[in-house]
Scaffold this motif. Structure first.
Motif, mmCIF file in Angstrom:
data_model
loop_
_atom_site.group_PDB
_atom_site.id
_atom_site.type_symbol
_atom_site.label_atom_id
_atom_site.label_comp_id
_atom_site.label_asym_id
_atom_site.label_seq_id
_atom_site.Cartn_x
_atom_site.Cartn_y
_atom_site.Cartn_z
ATOM 1 N N GLU A 183 0.613 -1.215 -0.056
ATOM 2 C CA GLU A 183 0.078 -0.079 -0.015
ATOM 3 C C GLU A 183 0.876 1.380 0.030
ATOM 4 O O GLU A 183 0.545 2.269 -0.756
ATOM 5 N N GLU A 184 1.861 1.368 0.871
ATOM 6 C CA GLU A 184 2.675 2.722 0.889
ATOM 7 C C GLU A 184 3.684 2.689 -0.372
ATOM 8 O O GLU A 184 4.100 3.870 -0.748
ATOM 9 N N MET A 185 3.977 1.441 -0.905
ATOM 10 C CA MET A 185 4.769 1.461 -2.212
ATOM 11 C C MET A 185 3.941 2.122 -3.343
ATOM 12 O O MET A 185 4.361 2.969 -4.000
ATOM 13 N N GLN A 186 2.554 1.975 -3.424
ATOM 14 C CA GLN A 186 1.645 2.447 -4.439
ATOM 15 C C GLN A 186 1.503 3.846 -4.093
ATOM 16 O O GLN A 186 1.485 4.669 -5.026
ATOM 17 N N GLU A 187 1.458 4.360 -2.852
ATOM 18 C CA GLU A 187 1.206 5.569 -2.619
ATOM 19 C C GLU A 187 2.418 6.585 -2.702
ATOM 20 O O GLU A 187 2.306 7.710 -3.199
ATOM 21 N N PHE A 188 3.674 5.844 -2.707
ATOM 22 C CA PHE A 188 4.761 6.622 -3.074
ATOM 23 C C PHE A 188 5.026 6.606 -4.408
ATOM 24 O O PHE A 188 5.275 7.790 -5.097
ATOM 25 N N LYS A 189 4.593 5.633 -5.284
ATOM 26 C CA LYS A 189 4.680 5.803 -6.611
ATOM 27 C C LYS A 189 3.787 6.841 -7.137
ATOM 28 O O LYS A 189 3.901 7.295 -8.363
ATOM 29 N N ALA A 190 2.473 6.695 -6.504
ATOM 30 C CA ALA A 190 1.323 7.862 -6.952
ATOM 31 C C ALA A 190 1.710 9.510 -6.999
ATOM 32 O O ALA A 190 1.329 10.209 -7.718
ATOM 33 N N GLU A 191 3.023 9.693 -6.117
ATOM 34 C CA GLU A 191 3.443 10.986 -6.189
ATOM 35 C C GLU A 191 4.359 11.482 -7.406
ATOM 36 O O GLU A 191 4.618 12.376 -7.453
ATOM 37 N N PHE A 192 4.619 10.440 -8.188
ATOM 38 C CA PHE A 192 5.540 10.838 -9.421
ATOM 39 C C PHE A 192 5.249 9.711 -10.592
ATOM 40 O O PHE A 192 4.708 8.593 -10.142
ATOM 41 N N ASN A 193 5.296 10.026 -11.666
ATOM 42 C CA ASN A 193 5.280 9.085 -12.731
ATOM 43 C C ASN A 193 6.758 8.778 -13.117
ATOM 44 O O ASN A 193 7.354 9.744 -13.832
ATOM 45 N N THR A 194 7.350 7.455 -13.030
ATOM 46 C CA THR A 194 8.546 6.991 -13.350
ATOM 47 C C THR A 194 8.899 7.226 -14.904
ATOM 48 O O THR A 194 10.144 7.085 -15.262
ATOM 49 N N ASP A 195 7.913 7.151 -15.658
ATOM 50 C CA ASP A 195 8.103 7.092 -17.144
ATOM 51 C C ASP A 195 8.317 8.507 -17.714
ATOM 52 O O ASP A 195 8.599 8.653 -18.789
ATOM 53 N N THR A 196 8.112 9.698 -16.870
ATOM 54 C CA THR A 196 8.188 10.994 -17.554
ATOM 55 C C THR A 196 9.177 11.758 -16.640
ATOM 56 O O THR A 196 9.515 11.346 -15.510
ATOM 57 N N ASN A 197 9.595 13.082 -17.114
ATOM 58 C CA ASN A 197 10.165 13.778 -16.206
ATOM 59 C C ASN A 197 9.271 14.985 -15.638
ATOM 60 O O ASN A 197 9.935 16.262 -15.273
ATOM 61 N N GLU A 198 8.111 14.596 -15.250
ATOM 62 C CA GLU A 198 7.299 15.552 -14.691
ATOM 63 C C GLU A 198 7.800 16.083 -13.156
ATOM 64 O O GLU A 198 8.364 15.289 -12.453
ATOM 65 N N ALA A 199 7.506 17.426 -12.878
ATOM 66 C CA ALA A 199 7.912 17.910 -11.249
ATOM 67 C C ALA A 199 7.128 17.193 -10.491
ATOM 68 O O ALA A 199 5.899 16.674 -10.599
ATOM 69 N N ILE A 200 7.719 17.064 -9.394
ATOM 70 C CA ILE A 200 6.937 16.244 -8.280
ATOM 71 C C ILE A 200 7.119 17.282 -7.176
ATOM 72 O O ILE A 200 7.678 18.237 -7.003
ATOM 73 N N ASP A 201 6.248 16.915 -6.174
ATOM 74 C CA ASP A 201 6.119 17.591 -4.946
ATOM 75 C C ASP A 201 7.096 16.742 -3.948
ATOM 76 O O ASP A 201 6.615 15.766 -3.445
ATOM 77 N N SER A 202 8.252 17.418 -3.865
ATOM 78 C CA SER A 202 9.122 16.708 -3.172
ATOM 79 C C SER A 202 8.830 16.588 -1.608
ATOM 80 O O SER A 202 9.111 15.350 -0.956
ATOM 81 N N SER A 203 8.000 17.413 -1.066
ATOM 82 C CA SER A 203 7.660 17.281 0.584
ATOM 83 C C SER A 203 7.000 16.061 0.646
ATOM 84 O O SER A 203 6.826 15.306 1.465
#
Length: 274
Positions: A183-203
């Motif tokens: 569950e935590e892994m999915q929530e972590f992955k949901a914070e960014f898309n590994t296939d793109t270089n989109e900016a993420i919310d670092s916090s």
């Protein structure tokens, strides 16, 4: 209390060795300029260093080095007690090695009522639960109050979870814990898309990564793996292999900065077989 002469010979030798250390400490404190200058504050970082050196020796299973490092730590314990003994006798800061040893003896007796009293505790979990309850009776306001704030985060996570378990707050089955990891892994992955270089919310990503690590530590605890030990063994393994890579590349007249990753992998894979 047995008289000294009534003790087994080896115990007499142990006590004499401890007396020798106390005597040497007295002499050094009185005569050595460096030892006279030390305070609890100046010794603190040295004690931490010695503790890590003992930890390394234990991981390496080097009994000779363990014996040496235990001696260094014992010296520090004697040193702190010696410094405290120099405070005014009527001061709250005053204590000596006798007070230190008697204090820990009394604590061990009071914390083990299943040995020195009439409490029944037949399993390790029962002992831990009794221990935490006794600490609360002694004045701790929280089960987690005994976790040092300065502990490294990975060790602290393990201790927090162990203490919560001692209070009965824990998962029932390891499958439940693994589901939490996923569950935590999915929530972590949901914070960014590994296939793109989109900016993420670092916090937010950092928070989810922390949750993921905490859940992994929890699962490790459930299957009797110490995460700190596991990670340190991996650190040592990586260092050994990377050092081999450097040495072999240098022996072949190559520089890592000029090598491709594929070329480095050749040496890395060789290192795995050693």
């Amino acid at each position: 209390m047995k008289q000294f002469q009534e003790l087994p010979p080896r115990r007499q030798e142990q006590l004499m060795a401890f007396d020798r250390l106390l005597t040497i400490m007295d002499e050094l404190r009185a005569q050595c300029p460096w030892d006279r200058k030390q305070t609890m504050d100046t010794l603190r970082h040295l004690t931490i260093e010695e503790t890590y050196e003992l930890s390394d020796a234990i991981l390496e299973k080097d009994r000779s080095e363990i014996r040496k490092e235990l001696g260094d730590i014992q010296l520090h314990l004697v040193f702190y007690a010696k410094i405290a003994s120099e405070a005014a006798a009527d001061s709250s800061d005053h204590f000596d090695m006798t007070d230190v040893l008697n204090s820990v003896c009394e604590k061990l007796i009071s914390r083990h009522p299943h040995i020195y009293g009439d409490v029944v505790a037949e399993t390790e979990e029962q002992v831990k639960a009794n221990w935490e309850q006794l600490k609360l009776k002694e004045g701790n306001k929280s089960v987690l109050g005994g976790v040092p704030g300065s502990l490294p985060a990975l060790v602290k996570a393990m201790r927090i979870q162990e203490k919560a378990r001692g209070a009965g707050f824990d998962w029932e089955e390891k499958q439940q814990v693994w589901e939490k990891v996923e569950e935590e892994m999915q929530e972590f992955k949901a914070e960014f898309n590994t296939d793109t270089n989109e900016a993420i919310d670092s916090s937010r990503a950092e928070g989810e990564f922390g949750d993921l690590l905490f859940s992994l530590v929890n699962y490790a605890r459930f299957i009797d793996i110490n995460p700190e030990t596991a990670l340190e063994r991996t650190n040592k393994k990586f260092i050994k292999r990377f050092t081999y890579l450097e040495q072999q590349a240098r022996a072949d007249g190559k520089s890592l900065s000029d090598m491709t990753l594929a070329e480095m992998d050749v040496y890395w894979n060789e290192a795995k077989t050693i």
